[in-house]
Design a protein around this motif. Sequence first.
Motif, PDB file in Angstrom:
ATOM      1  N   PRO A  32      41.037  33.705  47.231  1.00 35.94           N
ATOM      2  CA  PRO A  32      39.800  32.962  47.531  1.00 35.94           C
ATOM      3  C   PRO A  32      39.045  33.482  48.746  1.00 35.94           C
ATOM      4  O   PRO A  32      37.807  33.440  48.765  1.00 35.94           O
ATOM      5  CB  PRO A  32      40.269  31.515  47.742  1.00 35.94           C
ATOM      6  CG  PRO A  32      41.733  31.583  47.967  1.00 35.94           C
ATOM      7  CD  PRO A  32      42.238  32.857  47.390  1.00 35.94           C
ATOM      8  N   ALA A  33      39.771  33.986  49.760  1.00 35.51           N
ATOM      9  CA  ALA A  33      39.071  34.495  50.955  1.00 35.51           C
ATOM     10  C   ALA A  33      38.274  35.745  50.591  1.00 35.51           C
ATOM     11  O   ALA A  33      37.115  35.903  51.001  1.00 35.51           O
ATOM     12  CB  ALA A  33      40.081  34.799  52.063  1.00 35.51           C
ATOM     13  N   LYS A  36      35.305  34.695  48.554  1.00 34.04           N
ATOM     14  CA  LYS A  36      34.228  34.131  49.367  1.00 34.04           C
ATOM     15  C   LYS A  36      33.416  35.266  49.999  1.00 34.04           C
ATOM     16  O   LYS A  36      32.180  35.234  50.003  1.00 34.04           O
ATOM     17  CB  LYS A  36      34.783  33.211  50.457  1.00 34.04           C
ATOM     18  CG  LYS A  36      33.682  32.665  51.336  1.00 34.04           C
ATOM     19  CD  LYS A  36      34.111  31.521  52.183  1.00 34.04           C
ATOM     20  CE  LYS A  36      32.930  30.868  52.901  1.00 34.04           C
ATOM     21  NZ  LYS A  36      31.904  31.772  53.394  1.00 34.04           N
ATOM     22  N   GLY A  39      31.248  36.745  47.366  1.00 30.95           N
ATOM     23  CA  GLY A  39      30.106  35.854  47.084  1.00 30.95           C
ATOM     24  C   GLY A  39      29.047  35.959  48.170  1.00 30.95           C
ATOM     25  O   GLY A  39      27.844  36.037  47.879  1.00 30.95           O
ATOM     26  N   ASP A  40      29.486  36.000  49.425  1.00 30.01           N
ATOM     27  CA  ASP A  40      28.541  36.101  50.545  1.00 30.01           C
ATOM     28  C   ASP A  40      27.779  37.431  50.495  1.00 30.01           C
ATOM     29  O   ASP A  40      26.582  37.491  50.780  1.00 30.01           O
ATOM     30  CB  ASP A  40      29.286  35.994  51.882  1.00 30.01           C
ATOM     31  CG  ASP A  40      29.781  34.566  52.130  1.00 30.01           C
ATOM     32  OD1 ASP A  40      29.337  33.640  51.427  1.00 30.01           O
ATOM     33  OD2 ASP A  40      30.634  34.389  53.033  1.00 30.01           O
ATOM     34  N   SER A  63      34.771  33.499  39.076  1.00 32.78           N
ATOM     35  CA  SER A  63      35.071  33.224  40.489  1.00 32.78           C
ATOM     36  C   SER A  63      34.118  33.930  41.463  1.00 32.78           C
ATOM     37  O   SER A  63      33.615  33.276  42.387  1.00 32.78           O
ATOM     38  CB  SER A  63      36.544  33.473  40.824  1.00 32.78           C
ATOM     39  OG  SER A  63      36.990  34.679  40.344  1.00 32.78           O
ATOM     40  N   MET A  67      31.265  31.743  43.966  1.00 26.56           N
ATOM     41  CA  MET A  67      31.130  31.878  45.414  1.00 26.56           C
ATOM     42  C   MET A  67      29.726  32.357  45.793  1.00 26.56           C
ATOM     43  O   MET A  67      29.170  31.908  46.800  1.00 26.56           O
ATOM     44  CB  MET A  67      32.185  32.852  45.961  1.00 26.56           C
ATOM     45  CG  MET A  67      33.602  32.379  45.773  1.00 26.56           C
ATOM     46  SD  MET A  67      33.802  30.635  46.151  1.00 26.56           S
ATOM     47  CE  MET A  67      34.568  30.717  47.720  1.00 26.56           C
ATOM     48  N   LEU A  70      27.455  29.353  45.395  1.00 23.30           N
ATOM     49  CA  LEU A  70      27.632  28.422  46.519  1.00 23.30           C
ATOM     50  C   LEU A  70      26.834  28.915  47.731  1.00 23.30           C
ATOM     51  O   LEU A  70      26.134  28.147  48.392  1.00 23.30           O
ATOM     52  CB  LEU A  70      29.125  28.313  46.853  1.00 23.30           C
ATOM     53  CG  LEU A  70      29.520  27.291  47.908  1.00 23.30           C
ATOM     54  CD1 LEU A  70      29.207  25.870  47.456  1.00 23.30           C
ATOM     55  CD2 LEU A  70      31.010  27.405  48.230  1.00 23.30           C
ATOM     56  N   ALA A  71      26.935  30.211  47.990  1.00 24.74           N
ATOM     57  CA  ALA A  71      26.229  30.787  49.147  1.00 24.74           C
ATOM     58  C   ALA A  71      24.710  30.713  48.976  1.00 24.74           C
ATOM     59  O   ALA A  71      23.981  30.587  49.962  1.00 24.74           O
ATOM     60  CB  ALA A  71      26.673  32.233  49.373  1.00 24.74           C
TER      61      ALA A  71
END
Length: 195
Positions: A32-33, A36, A39-40, A63, A67, A70-71
């Motif tokens: 997940p890290a 993320k 995604g960023d 996945s 992310m 979300l960003a």
Amino acid sequence: MELLKQKIKNDGLVLSNSVLKVDSFLNHQIDPALMKAIGDEFADRFRLDKVTKILTIESSGISPSLMAALALGINVVFARKRKSLTLVNDLYSAKVHSFTKNETNEISVSKKFINENDRILIIDDFLANGQAALGLLNIVEQAKAKTVGIGIVIEKSFQDGGKLLRNKGIRVESLAQIDALEDGEVKFKEVEVMA
Ligand code: G4P
């Protein structure tokens, strides 16, 4: 994207001259890290493009797409490869042939979730021959929406997909570009091909 390249170097497994196994962090077990950060990075690259929705394909595209969505503060919709019990009417559909897996899937998205006002960012985990991306582009066209670009986690530049899509004038942003898988090693592209 350096973090991703390091992860591929450390945890990726070269299975053959054409297949890289990344199931410990991307398409089976998920980190997940890392996701993320991915995604960023997509969000940073497409932040000025007024993206209204991310379109991906199940399962491994979900996945990184989630992310990035979300960003960017938007929703993600994923094309299904199997008809679901409730996804039966009013679908956009396209055929996607996988040369890697030698199978053809019909992918579908409910007409409810993409419309002509949408500015779509397509995201997927791998770009090999580009067939999944072409199927998703086809669905965006059917919806009369606009594709602002394609974000790819790992592009295998020695296969044809990247060239095929860029030759159509589509902006393709890949976070890691692989030139070759040789002698059990991953060779990254020295100078990355951008959009
Ligand atoms: P294309 O869409 O670019 O033409 O790619 P291709 O048909 O060759 O790839 C089909 C499937 O194989 C995709 O997964 C893709 O992620 C995966 N794939 C392609 N090359 C590699 C590789 O080198 N390593 C790994 N691990 N996978 C690869 P899929 O069928 O959509 O499965 P999933 O999303 O449910 O995981």
